[in-house]
Scaffold this active site. Structure first.
Site, PDB file in Angstrom:
ATOM      1  CB  CYS A 257      51.442  37.655  15.631  1.00 55.18           C
ATOM      2  SG  CYS A 257      52.682  38.879  15.141  1.00 55.18           S
ATOM      3  CG  ASN A 299      50.131  44.359  18.209  1.00 54.00           C
ATOM      4  OD1 ASN A 299      50.159  44.380  19.435  1.00 54.00           O
ATOM      5  ND2 ASN A 299      49.004  44.340  17.523  1.00 54.00           N
ATOM      6  CG  HIS A 343      52.341  42.055  12.345  1.00 57.29           C
ATOM      7  ND1 HIS A 343      51.147  41.455  12.016  1.00 57.29           N
ATOM      8  CD2 HIS A 343      52.335  42.179  13.684  1.00 57.29           C
ATOM      9  CE1 HIS A 343      50.437  41.235  13.108  1.00 57.29           C
ATOM     10  NE2 HIS A 343      51.141  41.663  14.146  1.00 57.29           N
ATOM     11  CD  GLU A 345      51.051  41.861   8.489  1.00 54.78           C
ATOM     12  OE1 GLU A 345      50.689  42.504   9.491  1.00 54.78           O
ATOM     13  OE2 GLU A 345      51.757  40.834   8.578  1.00 54.78           O
TER      14      GLU A 345
END
Length: 367
Positions: A257, A299, A343, A345
């Site tokens: 990100c 995000n 993401h 994770e």
């Protein structure tokens, strides 16, 4: 107490548009950039994600708080959003392994939240007009003063926020006898990223956002990681310099990100503020290397310039977002460097992207 819960509140956008609601608990005002997340679950992880620092979060799911909170479901040491906007707020919760209510969690973190908002209309407005600054408030009779205060809030475009969420001092995560040492630059790192590295037999040292390449290199790590985080990547000159030096020394590097954007900038590729960003847990991404699709958690409000990335002689676009064809992943052709704009994770249900951590470990082992 019930009277306070029903106290009138409103959302004032910077263009003067007003939406009405009710205060969940505490009174006052909170300023920030208004954005929305389409996730059906995971509100506690969202609220504690450092990447959301300074933002007023609109949750599109109709019910928030219905499964309470759990001490293990946090991505940092505190709530990072500036305020919460939702449709239906559940003061009661019904999950066996919850540690308490979302109401208490918000109060403990002194967060202003408003409910009973027409979130479908608000999200539709943001989608049409773009993310913008706003204030949520119970001071409904003082709109003129709020407009003046709101006009003084800086735009997210050009705003450096990594320093607000980064660790002040280095710290270690994992087993010091692990087979791999990874130096992670904290520009807003999530706890689950560290968990994913540790469970792959890595010992991680996390460094403050303004650390130098020399600071990280002195620990003699096997690989380098640039984390997620809030704000505009362009002001992060120190992180870009660090990335350039890691690249010049041909060392294994992985970015997620904000870290992905920093790697792009280190290669001379520009970034830009998106109309309203990608925030949710069901964003479709295509891996151009394997041809496979991935359902991802995202995000971010900034993105990498695709035309410049395609024209770069030493960069390959590895992933694209299927909704708007924005760059979702990069790798360098001649260096041990790659990054993604989502993401891996997060595991919001699907674990489609967890292979990226395995890829990083393999890159380190094969350097």
């Amino acid at each position: 107490m019930k009277y306070q819960k029903l106290k009138k509140a409103l959302i004032l956008l910077e263009d003067g548009t007003i939406f009405h609601g009710k205060a969940v608990g505490r009174e006052g005002s909170a300023f920030g950039e208004v954005c929305f997340n389409t996730g059906m679950t995971g509100y506690q992880e969202i609220f504690t994600d450092p990447s959301y620092f300074g933002q007023l979060m609109v949750t599109t799911n109709a019910h928030i708080g219905n499964y309470g909170v759990n001490d293990e479901e946090v991505e940092s040491d505190s709530i990072k959003i500036a305020g919460l906007i939702c449709k239906n707020f559940s003061y009661d919760y019904s999950r066996e392994d919850s540690n308490g209510s979302l109401e208490d969690f918000l109060n403990e973190n002194n967060l202003l939240a408003i409910s009973d908002v027409d979130t479908r209309a608000l999200v539709s407005y943001i989608r049409d007009n773009g993310a913008m600054n706003a204030v949520i408030t119970t001071e409904v009779d003082d709109v003129d003063s709020l407009k003046k205060q709101l006009s003084e809030i800086p735009s997210m475009n050009g705003l450096e926020l990594a320093s607000k969420v980064s660790t002040k001092t280095p710290y270690f995560v994992g087993d010091e006898n692990a087979s791999i040492k990874i130096a992670a630059l904290d520009i807003g790192i999530k706890k689950n990223i560290l968990r994913n590295l540790v469970k792959r037999d890595a010992y991680v040292k996390v460094f403050p956002y303004n650390s130098t390449f020399e600071d990280l290199k002195a620990w003699n790590p096997d690989g380098y990681f640039l984390s997620n985080g809030p704000g505009d990547p362009q002001p992060l000159v120190e992180a870009q310099t660090l990335a350039k030096q890691v690249i010049e020394n041909d060392l294994p590097l992985f970015g997620i990100c904000l870290g992905h954007q920093v790697i792009a900038l280190a290669n001379g590729i520009s970034t830009y503020k998106m109309h309203n960003g990608h925030r949710g847990i069901n964003h479709p991404v295509k891996n151009l290397v394997t041809g496979k699709g991935e359902i991802t958690s995202q995000n971010h409000g900034f993105a990498v310039n695709r035309e410049e990335a395609e024209a770069h002689p030493d960069l390959e676009i590895t992933h694209v977002h299927l909704n708007d064809n924005t760059v979702a992943g990069l790798k360098m052709k001649s260096k041990n460097v790659f990054s993604v704009q989502y993401h891996p994770e997060a595991s919001p249900g699907p674990h489609d992207s967890s292979y990226l951590f395995d890829q990083f470990i393999e890159n380190i082992k094969n350097k």
